[in-house]
Write a protein that holds these residues in place. Structure first.
Motif, short mmCIF file in Angstrom:
data_model
loop_
_atom_site.label_atom_id
_atom_site.label_comp_id
_atom_site.label_asym_id
_atom_site.label_seq_id
_atom_site.Cartn_x
_atom_site.Cartn_y
_atom_site.Cartn_z
N LEU A 190 0.70 -0.96 0.08
CA LEU A 190 0.01 0.08 0.10
C LEU A 190 0.88 1.33 0.63
O LEU A 190 1.91 1.30 0.20
CB LEU A 190 -1.40 -0.48 1.38
N ARG A 191 0.31 2.06 -0.70
CA ARG A 191 0.73 3.55 -1.03
C ARG A 191 2.49 3.36 -1.86
O ARG A 191 3.04 3.80 -1.93
CB ARG A 191 1.41 4.07 0.13
N GLY A 192 2.91 2.06 -1.96
CA GLY A 192 3.81 1.94 -2.93
C GLY A 192 3.22 2.03 -4.77
O GLY A 192 1.97 2.92 -5.15
N ARG A 193 3.89 1.56 -6.02
CA ARG A 193 3.29 1.79 -7.24
C ARG A 193 3.62 1.21 -7.90
O ARG A 193 4.64 0.06 -7.41
CB ARG A 193 4.14 3.33 -7.78
N VAL A 194 3.01 0.83 -9.08
CA VAL A 194 2.69 -0.47 -9.80
C VAL A 194 4.32 -0.57 -10.38
O VAL A 194 5.08 -1.51 -10.91
CB VAL A 194 1.60 -0.36 -11.62
N GLY A 195 4.35 0.67 -10.73
CA GLY A 195 6.54 0.44 -11.27
C GLY A 195 7.39 -0.16 -10.28
O GLY A 195 8.08 -0.92 -10.75
N ASP A 196 6.72 -0.72 -9.37
CA ASP A 196 8.02 -1.30 -8.25
C ASP A 196 7.50 -2.56 -8.25
O ASP A 196 8.81 -3.61 -8.40
CB ASP A 196 7.08 -1.25 -6.32
N ILE A 197 5.86 -3.26 -8.54
CA ILE A 197 6.03 -4.62 -9.34
C ILE A 197 6.71 -5.30 -10.38
O ILE A 197 7.42 -5.58 -11.08
CB ILE A 197 4.66 -4.30 -9.87
N SER A 198 7.04 -3.83 -11.50
CA SER A 198 7.85 -4.14 -12.51
C SER A 198 8.77 -4.38 -12.16
O SER A 198 9.40 -4.91 -13.04
CB SER A 198 6.99 -3.24 -13.75
N HIS A 199 9.46 -3.46 -11.80
CA HIS A 199 11.04 -2.76 -11.35
C HIS A 199 11.07 -4.12 -10.86
O HIS A 199 12.28 -5.44 -11.47
CB HIS A 199 11.40 -1.75 -10.56
N ALA A 200 10.67 -5.03 -10.07
CA ALA A 200 11.07 -5.97 -9.46
C ALA A 200 11.23 -7.79 -9.96
O ALA A 200 11.81 -8.78 -10.18
CB ALA A 200 10.24 -6.33 -7.84
N VAL A 201 9.88 -7.49 -10.88
CA VAL A 201 9.98 -8.78 -12.18
C VAL A 201 11.13 -9.18 -13.21
O VAL A 201 11.66 -9.95 -12.93
CB VAL A 201 8.39 -8.61 -12.51
N GLU A 202 11.54 -7.53 -13.41
CA GLU A 202 12.80 -7.52 -14.56
C GLU A 202 13.93 -8.04 -13.63
O GLU A 202 15.18 -8.66 -14.35
CB GLU A 202 12.68 -6.28 -15.53
N ARG A 203 14.35 -7.51 -12.36
CA ARG A 203 15.27 -7.37 -11.88
C ARG A 203 15.88 -9.14 -11.42
O ARG A 203 16.55 -9.30 -11.13
CB ARG A 203 15.07 -6.94 -10.20
N ARG A 204 14.08 -10.02 -10.95
CA ARG A 204 14.91 -11.38 -10.56
C ARG A 204 15.39 -11.86 -11.49
O ARG A 204 15.93 -12.46 -11.63
CB ARG A 204 13.58 -11.43 -10.04
N ILE A 205 14.44 -11.27 -13.06
CA ILE A 205 14.65 -11.90 -14.41
C ILE A 205 16.50 -11.80 -14.74
O ILE A 205 17.06 -12.29 -15.02
CB ILE A 205 14.22 -11.72 -15.26
N ARG A 206 16.77 -10.64 -14.36
CA ARG A 206 18.04 -10.00 -14.75
C ARG A 206 19.12 -10.73 -14.13
O ARG A 206 20.73 -10.32 -14.17
CB ARG A 206 18.52 -8.26 -14.76
N GLU A 207 18.90 -11.40 -12.31
CA GLU A 207 19.84 -11.86 -12.31
C GLU A 207 20.50 -13.17 -11.95
O GLU A 207 21.59 -13.82 -12.23
CB GLU A 207 18.55 -11.88 -10.35
N GLU A 208 19.77 -13.77 -13.55
CA GLU A 208 20.06 -15.55 -14.04
C GLU A 208 21.25 -14.88 -14.68
O GLU A 208 21.73 -13.78 -15.37
CB GLU A 208 19.24 -15.94 -14.69
N PRO A 209 22.92 -15.80 -14.50
CA PRO A 209 23.98 -15.96 -15.44
C PRO A 209 23.66 -16.00 -16.67
O PRO A 209 23.53 -15.07 -18.05
CB PRO A 209 24.13 -16.83 -14.68
N LEU A 210 22.20 -16.58 -17.21
CA LEU A 210 21.90 -16.76 -18.68
C LEU A 210 20.82 -15.68 -18.70
O LEU A 210 19.84 -15.49 -18.33
CB LEU A 210 21.08 -18.21 -19.08
N THR A 211 21.14 -14.36 -20.21
CA THR A 211 20.30 -13.73 -21.13
C THR A 211 18.90 -14.57 -21.66
O THR A 211 18.93 -14.61 -22.01
CB THR A 211 21.26 -13.12 -21.80
#
Length: 274
Positions: free
Chosen positions: A144-165
């Motif tokens: 609550l009081r966060g933004r949708v962009g927080d969700i989007s960023h977290a999704v992308e960040r988790r995928i980018r953590e992987e050694p494989l692109t």
């Protein structure tokens, strides 16, 4: 933007449970020799047993597309999303994504799972796991009081953590949901935190990363629905419908409301029912 009352969210939970139960039934039924059309018939039977109707059947995607002819989207291997069930025969090692939506008393639930027919290759299994983890990372970033962009960023960040692109599909996003399947706001699977729509009580969102083993680019087949990877690489798709309450997170399309996953991740579980 549609904000739901607690009673309306409880009604959405009933639709979400139909989605969850359908996913279980189709995953158990999928086996070498079974057609995607047979799985769609099974999904129709689950809807009928629960007095629910389909969010997908007859859906008009616009752009002069024909209405969607099934209650499930079943996408196999290189198919990213919107696969039309039919006479395709499943084989051992296939990577299958099932996207399904149900309506109960006018309220929608929408979810997707990816699984293997028999044993998956290590690369395909990891693709599905990373996509699922990214979905949960996005869910966990909602507050609550966060933004949708927080969700989007977290999704992308988790995928980018992987050694494989991996390829993060950008042409399709998560979305608001409630009395219609697709509502504002869009929830992209990439982006910067602190931007976009404010997350408040009563907002329900479908979080749904689609990830590939290669290019993020997709092509739509001649049926005007099925989207495949442009380079023939395999794809995975996971989705849950969720909301944020004053007590925490509530996953409307998880059988247990998300309690086990949220607790394991140290996230607050805040159902309005169950």
């Amino acid at each position: 933007m549609e904000l739901k009352t607690p009673e309306q969210l409880v009604a959405m939970r009933r639709a979400g449970l139909v989605v969850a139960q359908t996913h279980v039934a189709l995953r158990e039924a999928a086996a070498p020799g079974v057609t995607t059309g047979e799985l769609d018939v099974l999904a129709r039977e689950v809807l009928a047993r629960h007095g629910a109707t389909s969010s997908f059947l007859g859906y008009d995607g616009g752009y002069d597309d024909p209405p969607f002819p099934a209650v499930t989207c079943i996408s196999v291997n290189e198919e990213i999303v919107h696969g039309i069930p039919g006479d395709r025969v499943l084989a051992a090692g296939d990577l299958v994504s099932v996207n399904f939506g149900a309506i109960v008393d006018g309220w929608h639930g929408d979810g997707a799972i990816t699984f293997g027919v028999g044993e998956l290759s290590p690369a395909d299994a990891r693709l599905s796991d990373v996509t699922r983890e990214a979905m949960w990372a996005g869910i966990g970033a909602a507050h609550l009081r966060g933004r949708v962009g927080d969700i989007s960023h977290a999704v992308e960040r988790r995928i980018r953590e992987e050694p494989l692109t991996y390829g993060i599909v950008r042409d399709f996003t998560g979305h608001g949901i409630g009395s219609a399947m697709h509502q504002p706001p869009d929830v992209p699977n990439y982006g910067r935190p602190g931007r976009g729509t404010r997350i408040v009580e009563g907002l329900a969102l479908a979080i749904e990363p689609m990830v590939t083993l290669g290019s993020e680019e997709g092509l739509t087949l001649d049926d005007d629905w099925t989207v495949v990877t442009a380079d023939g690489s395999r794809a995975a798709h996971w989705e849950h419908t969720m909301t944020v309450t004053s007590a925490g997170l509530w996953i409307l399309t998880a059988l247990d409301g998300g309690e086990a996953e949220l607790t394991a991740r140290g996230l607050p579980y805040g159902p309005l029912a169950d």
